[in-house]
Design an enzyme around this catalytic site. Structure first.
Site, PDB file in Angstrom:
ATOM      1  N   ASN A  55      -6.950 131.513  21.884  1.00 10.74           N
ATOM      2  CA  ASN A  55      -6.352 132.419  21.247  1.00 10.74           C
ATOM      3  C   ASN A  55      -6.770 132.806  19.822  1.00 10.74           C
ATOM      4  O   ASN A  55      -6.821 134.260  19.840  1.00 10.74           O
ATOM      5  CB  ASN A  55      -4.937 132.314  21.533  1.00 10.74           C
ATOM      6  CG  ASN A  55      -4.749 132.930  22.996  1.00 10.74           C
ATOM      7  OD1 ASN A  55      -4.479 133.578  24.087  1.00 10.74           O
ATOM      8  ND2 ASN A  55      -3.791 131.451  23.196  1.00 10.74           N
TER       9      ASN A  55
ATOM     10  N   LEU B  22      -9.291 132.946  16.475  1.00 12.74           N
ATOM     11  CA  LEU B  22     -10.406 133.297  16.082  1.00 12.74           C
ATOM     12  C   LEU B  22     -11.497 132.882  16.252  1.00 12.74           C
ATOM     13  O   LEU B  22     -12.711 132.302  17.141  1.00 12.74           O
ATOM     14  CB  LEU B  22     -10.421 133.866  14.396  1.00 12.74           C
ATOM     15  CG  LEU B  22     -11.420 135.563  14.015  1.00 12.74           C
ATOM     16  CD1 LEU B  22     -11.392 135.900  15.004  1.00 12.74           C
ATOM     17  CD2 LEU B  22     -11.470 135.202  12.942  1.00 12.74           C
TER      18      LEU B  22
ATOM     19  N   ILE C 141      -5.568 118.345  15.966  1.00 16.78           N
ATOM     20  CA  ILE C 141      -5.074 117.992  13.882  1.00 16.78           C
ATOM     21  C   ILE C 141      -4.752 116.856  13.899  1.00 16.78           C
ATOM     22  O   ILE C 141      -5.238 115.345  13.511  1.00 16.78           O
ATOM     23  CB  ILE C 141      -3.941 118.744  13.392  1.00 16.78           C
ATOM     24  CG1 ILE C 141      -4.719 119.743  13.616  1.00 16.78           C
ATOM     25  CG2 ILE C 141      -3.962 118.367  12.143  1.00 16.78           C
ATOM     26  CD1 ILE C 141      -3.559 121.336  13.120  1.00 16.78           C
TER      27      ILE C 141
ATOM     28  N   ASN D   1      -4.246 128.182   8.952  1.00 11.43           N
ATOM     29  CA  ASN D   1      -5.293 128.071   9.903  1.00 11.43           C
ATOM     30  C   ASN D   1      -6.236 127.491   9.931  1.00 11.43           C
ATOM     31  O   ASN D   1      -7.011 127.401   9.133  1.00 11.43           O
ATOM     32  CB  ASN D   1      -5.676 129.661  10.140  1.00 11.43           C
ATOM     33  CG  ASN D   1      -5.019 130.868  10.423  1.00 11.43           C
ATOM     34  OD1 ASN D   1      -3.863 130.814   9.405  1.00 11.43           O
ATOM     35  ND2 ASN D   1      -5.062 131.417  11.269  1.00 11.43           N
TER      36      ASN D   1
ATOM     37  N   ARG E 256      -3.955 143.524  17.371  1.00  9.32           N
ATOM     38  CA  ARG E 256      -2.582 142.484  18.480  1.00  9.32           C
ATOM     39  C   ARG E 256      -1.505 142.353  18.552  1.00  9.32           C
ATOM     40  O   ARG E 256      -1.310 141.757  17.214  1.00  9.32           O
ATOM     41  CB  ARG E 256      -3.258 141.191  18.412  1.00  9.32           C
ATOM     42  CG  ARG E 256      -2.845 140.071  19.992  1.00  9.32           C
ATOM     43  CD  ARG E 256      -3.530 138.710  19.523  1.00  9.32           C
ATOM     44  NE  ARG E 256      -3.312 138.329  17.690  1.00  9.32           N
ATOM     45  CZ  ARG E 256      -4.377 136.897  18.012  1.00  9.32           C
ATOM     46  NH1 ARG E 256      -4.583 136.087  18.920  1.00  9.32           N
ATOM     47  NH2 ARG E 256      -3.975 136.028  16.612  1.00  9.32           N
ATOM     48  N   PRO E 257      -0.093 142.545  19.184  1.00 15.29           N
ATOM     49  CA  PRO E 257       1.206 142.907  18.881  1.00 15.29           C
ATOM     50  C   PRO E 257       1.252 141.099  17.758  1.00 15.29           C
ATOM     51  O   PRO E 257       0.954 140.800  18.977  1.00 15.29           O
ATOM     52  CB  PRO E 257       1.437 143.246  19.946  1.00 15.29           C
ATOM     53  CG  PRO E 257       0.224 143.643  21.360  1.00 15.29           C
ATOM     54  CD  PRO E 257      -0.525 143.450  21.194  1.00 15.29           C
ATOM     55  N   GLY E 258       2.394 141.822  17.881  1.00 15.14           N
ATOM     56  CA  GLY E 258       2.875 140.679  16.668  1.00 15.14           C
ATOM     57  C   GLY E 258       1.929 139.961  15.660  1.00 15.14           C
ATOM     58  O   GLY E 258       2.193 139.081  14.815  1.00 15.14           O
TER      59      GLY E 258
ATOM     60  N   ASP F 158       0.383 110.449  22.995  1.00 14.74           N
ATOM     61  CA  ASP F 158      -0.234 111.821  23.923  1.00 14.74           C
ATOM     62  C   ASP F 158      -0.294 111.815  25.195  1.00 14.74           C
ATOM     63  O   ASP F 158      -0.417 110.772  26.370  1.00 14.74           O
ATOM     64  CB  ASP F 158      -1.713 112.047  23.251  1.00 14.74           C
ATOM     65  CG  ASP F 158      -2.190 113.241  23.042  1.00 14.74           C
ATOM     66  OD1 ASP F 158      -2.632 113.793  22.213  1.00 14.74           O
ATOM     67  OD2 ASP F 158      -1.608 114.471  24.300  1.00 14.74           O
TER      68      ASP F 158
ATOM     69  N   TYR G 254       7.514 130.064  19.713  1.00 15.83           N
ATOM     70  CA  TYR G 254       6.262 128.721  18.893  1.00 15.83           C
ATOM     71  C   TYR G 254       7.237 128.876  17.266  1.00 15.83           C
ATOM     72  O   TYR G 254       7.507 127.936  17.139  1.00 15.83           O
ATOM     73  CB  TYR G 254       5.496 129.529  18.945  1.00 15.83           C
ATOM     74  CG  TYR G 254       3.911 128.335  18.237  1.00 15.83           C
ATOM     75  CD1 TYR G 254       4.182 126.742  18.776  1.00 15.83           C
ATOM     76  CD2 TYR G 254       3.864 129.184  16.747  1.00 15.83           C
ATOM     77  CE1 TYR G 254       3.291 126.281  17.323  1.00 15.83           C
ATOM     78  CE2 TYR G 254       2.754 128.321  16.146  1.00 15.83           C
ATOM     79  CZ  TYR G 254       2.957 126.783  16.540  1.00 15.83           C
ATOM     80  OH  TYR G 254       2.762 125.715  15.767  1.00 15.83           O
TER      81      TYR G 254
HETATM   82  N1  UDP Z   1      -8.466 137.704  16.025  1.00 14.50           N
HETATM   83  C1  UDP Z   1      -9.910 138.440  15.890  1.00 14.50           C
HETATM   84  N2  UDP Z   1      -9.989 138.696  17.477  1.00 14.50           N
HETATM   85  C2  UDP Z   1      -9.170 137.461  18.540  1.00 14.50           C
HETATM   86  C3  UDP Z   1      -8.577 136.319  17.588  1.00 14.50           C
HETATM   87  C4  UDP Z   1      -8.278 136.412  16.329  1.00 14.50           C
HETATM   88  O1  UDP Z   1     -10.275 138.938  15.275  1.00 14.50           O
HETATM   89  O2  UDP Z   1     -10.461 136.954  19.407  1.00 14.50           O
HETATM   90  C5  UDP Z   1      -7.720 138.323  14.355  1.00 14.50           C
HETATM   91  C6  UDP Z   1      -6.814 138.327  14.797  1.00 14.50           C
HETATM   92  O3  UDP Z   1      -5.981 139.514  14.705  1.00 14.50           O
HETATM   93  C7  UDP Z   1      -6.162 137.543  12.876  1.00 14.50           C
HETATM   94  C8  UDP Z   1      -7.146 135.970  13.134  1.00 14.50           C
HETATM   95  O4  UDP Z   1      -7.612 136.861  13.882  1.00 14.50           O
HETATM   96  O5  UDP Z   1      -6.187 138.094  12.368  1.00 14.50           O
HETATM   97  C9  UDP Z   1      -6.450 134.939  13.050  1.00 14.50           C
HETATM   98  O6  UDP Z   1      -6.166 135.273  14.570  1.00 14.50           O
HETATM   99  P1  UDP Z   1      -6.035 133.852  15.016  1.00 14.50           P
HETATM  100  O7  UDP Z   1      -5.353 133.446  16.145  1.00 14.50           O
HETATM  101  O8  UDP Z   1      -6.822 132.616  14.944  1.00 14.50           O
HETATM  102  O9  UDP Z   1      -4.800 132.890  14.049  1.00 14.50           O
HETATM  103  P2  UDP Z   1      -3.623 133.520  14.000  1.00 14.50           P
HETATM  104  O10 UDP Z   1      -2.998 135.287  14.314  1.00 14.50           O
HETATM  105  O11 UDP Z   1      -1.750 132.881  14.333  1.00 14.50           O
HETATM  106  O12 UDP Z   1      -2.950 133.273  12.115  1.00 14.50           O
END
Ligand code: UDP
Length: 339
Positions: free
Chosen positions: A200, A202, A12, A181, A292-294, A31, A151
């Protein structure tokens, strides 16, 4: 305006540096290159044809920040992007995350206030909103420090600290920008997101599948209470996000202000993957996995306050973001390391 960008060589930060330079401001990037490469700063200069000096050092170190002011100051403003940002990793390394993400703010504020900055802009996150019943989130929605990972907690802690600092420095502008996002890349394909290891998030994950370095997209749950069962997010093109910083600085008033930076449009995982497939021109292998947990089912904002007060709104959509991300990925198949 002359602006110090802490974490300025990151995803960013580089895009914001380009937006600031294009708007006629001057920038200096600070940086430690822990999450990026020096070539990113050179690319900012290539895109804009303007200088973007890079100071290599840790923003959490008062001596480093002081040296940046001595060599390149005075600065009118600091934008603070310098943070560890991997949500999952933060649960494993809480001490490192709290120390880094708070100490950087302390050092930048101590030195910045002593040297007379007028504005301090902080990168925060839409994950500080705690009550899913508040969707779409406005700046008045309930926040918490009791969030699901260190975080997000460190970001909310920063906000609380910054509000206190603003109170006793009435001449200072403190602007907190809550990002949703960020996706996409600069249209040139010269700068973009360059996550280390397996991504991590998407879009970078999908992009790695498209370039062939990962096998298939895992979709984390299709049984949420959403129209297609997959998670809803507010994906904002990083160039729109960068422009939000320029607008915030140009409209800065003394005091503490908070703005959501998002599109206000919820997009599902399946919609985002389909948009990326469209940009690539072929279908990608994918598979539905467990949740995914969380993760929450949905998060998106009401960006009306930024529109009304900053005169800022997004111009780009997910199709632009997928096209630009894919262009960056194809031009830099191994990220900056291959440059
Ligand atoms: N997600 C997914 N597969 C991945 C990564 C993320 O299905 O490999 C999903 C995740 O469950 C969420 C969305 O994509 O619904 C965005 O996830 P990301 O990690 O990009 O952002 P955040 O969860 O922090 O908003």
């Amino acid at each position: 305006m002359r602006v110090l960008l802490a974490g300025g060589a990151g995803y960013i930060g580089t895009h914001t540096a380009v937006s600031l330079l294009d708007a006629g401001h001057d920038v200096v990037l600070l940086d430690d290159l822990s999450g990026t490469h020096a070539v990113a700063a050179e690319r900012v200069e290539t895109i804009t044809g303007r200088a973007a000096p890079l100071v290599v050092g840790n923003a959490a170190d008062d001596a480093v920040v002081t040296a940046a002011f001595d060599e390149h100051g005075p600065f009118d403003a600091i934008i603070h992007f310098a943070a560890f940002k991997a949500v999952g990793e933060s649960t494993q390394k809480p001490l490192e995350y709290y120390a880094n993400n708070l100490d950087s703010t302390f050092a930048l504020l101590r030195v910045g206030l002593e040297r007379g900055i007028r504005s301090f802009v902080f990168s925060s996150t839409g994950t500080v909103y705690a009550d899913p019943d508040d969707l779409p989130f406005t700046e008045e929605s309930t926040t918490s420090v009791d969030l699901s990972n260190p975080y997000s907690k460190s970001k909310r802690m920063n906000e609380v600290i910054l509000a206190d600092v603003a109170r006793v420095n009435p001449e200072l502008n403190v602007t907190v920008l809550r990002y949703f996002n960020p996706v996409g890349a600069h249209r040139s394909g010269l700068i973009g997101e360059d996550p280390a290891g397996i991504p991590n998030n998407l879009m970078p994950f999908v992009s790695r599948v498209a370039i062939g370095s990962l096998e298939r997209v895992g979709i984390f749950g299709d049984d949420y209470d959403t129209p297609d069962g997959t998670g809803l997010r507010d994906y904002i093109h990083v160039v729109d996000l960068a422009d939000g910083h320029v607008a915030a600085l140009q409209k800065a008033q003394p005091g503490y202000a908070v703005y959501n930076l998002g599109t206000g449009v919820p997009v599902s995982v399946l919609e985002l993957v389909a948009a990326f497939e469209e940009a690539v021109g072929r279908e990608l292998p994918k598979q539905v996995l467990a949740r995914r947990p969380g993760d929450v089912a949905a998060t998106y904002c009401d960006p009306g306050k930024a529109r009304r007060e900053l005169g800022w709104s997004t111009r780009l959509g997910i199709d632009d973001a997928c096209r630009d991300y894919w262009h960056w990925q194809q031009s830099n198949p191994s990220g900056y390391a291959g440059a």
